[in-house]
Scaffold this active site. Structure first.
Site, mmCIF file in Angstrom:
data_model
loop_
_atom_site.group_PDB
_atom_site.id
_atom_site.type_symbol
_atom_site.label_atom_id
_atom_site.label_comp_id
_atom_site.label_asym_id
_atom_site.label_seq_id
_atom_site.Cartn_x
_atom_site.Cartn_y
_atom_site.Cartn_z
ATOM 1 N N HIS A 1 -23.856 26.672 -18.319
ATOM 2 C CA HIS A 1 -23.177 27.978 -18.280
ATOM 3 C C HIS A 1 -23.130 28.671 -19.633
ATOM 4 C CE1 HIS A 1 -22.012 27.875 -14.102
ATOM 5 N NE2 HIS A 1 -21.450 26.694 -14.249
ATOM 6 N N GLU B 1 -25.712 33.932 -12.464
ATOM 7 C CA GLU B 1 -26.619 32.910 -12.995
ATOM 8 C C GLU B 1 -26.420 31.614 -12.239
ATOM 9 O OE1 GLU B 1 -25.387 30.118 -14.669
ATOM 10 O OE2 GLU B 1 -23.326 30.713 -15.095
ATOM 11 N N SER C 1 -24.725 24.618 -10.798
ATOM 12 C CA SER C 1 -23.466 25.351 -10.770
ATOM 13 C C SER C 1 -23.754 26.841 -10.876
ATOM 14 C CB SER C 1 -22.575 24.899 -11.934
ATOM 15 O OG SER C 1 -21.326 25.558 -11.886
#
Length: 230
Positions: free
Chosen positions: A68, A143, A117
């Site tokens: 992330h 994303e 994720s």
């Protein structure tokens, strides 16, 4: 009861090693429909349809990020589509051009990196007060990351902090789960969440000034929040 709101969140899933190919290509589900997750939320079929259409129209691929981190893209998602199970995609790591992508690929092959994720904004959702489950009906995909551990506790804490940053308080069930993950017993978490948070939620309905004060109090508490060492 339907609600429209903006809340940057993350959602984690296991990644099967067999889906990783030698050239850096891998496949997996970034989201699965009809399953209640650790936030007490469920993604409805079609939730990504509008966002995927917009992404295709812009011609801008969804990035593969590392953990992330927006400053560490390591590849792109060449294909993303909803099927009967969820949001399925094919991604390509830039292992010939980026050292981090090559490292991520090697870690995926041996199973050291085991999660996908997604990062997304909630455009529209509905909340069932009887079950405490929120159904996400319209999402903005931002994303999809490779993560070392799916569904890690720090990501859940960060997700609630991001929610507060955008002017929202967590639900009682979200806050109770956060306390459980911090090491409180089920009874302790229920007492703290049900005695403290309802007052803040009531403040939210009393006006902008009270709402902001409630959010600031919750943020102050979370700033001192730390997970127990294992």
């Amino acid at each position: 009861m339907k609600q429209k709101h903006a809340s940057l969140k993350v959602r984690d899933f296991d990644l099967e090693v067999k889906a990783v190919e030698d050239g850096g290509t891998f496949k997996g589900y970034g989201s699965v429909f009809g399953v209640v997750d650790s936030y007490g939320e469920i993604v409805a079929p079609g939730a990504f349809a509008e966002s995927l259409a917009e992404i295709k129209a812009k011609g801008r691929p969804v990035p593969v990020l590392w953990q992330h981190r927006s400053g560490q893209p390591i590849g792109v998602w060449d294909e993303l589509a909803e099927d009967t199970k969820g949001l399925f995609g094919t991604a390509r790591l830039l292992i010939e051009d980026l050292a981090l992508a090559k490292e991520a690929h090697a870690l995926m092959r041996v199973g050291a990196v085991s999660g996908l994720s997604i990062g997304y904004w909630v455009r529209e959702s509905s909340y069932d007060e009887k079950t405490g489950v929120r159904t996400l009906t319209k999402l903005d995909l931002v994303e999809i990351s490779l993560v070392t551990f799916p569904a890690n506790d720090e990501a859940r804490v960060d997700a609630i902090k991001m929610k507060l940053a955008h002017g929202q308080l967590p639900t009682i069930s979200e806050f109770e789960r956060l306390l459980r993950e911090a090491g409180f017993s089920k009874t302790q978490a229920a007492v703290v969440a049900n005695r403290g948070l309802p007052h803040l939620l009531r403040s939210e309905s009393e006006g902008a000034g009270e709402k902001q004060a409630a959010i600031e109090r919750m943020n102050s508490m979370l700033d001192g929040f730390s997970l127990p060492s294992l």
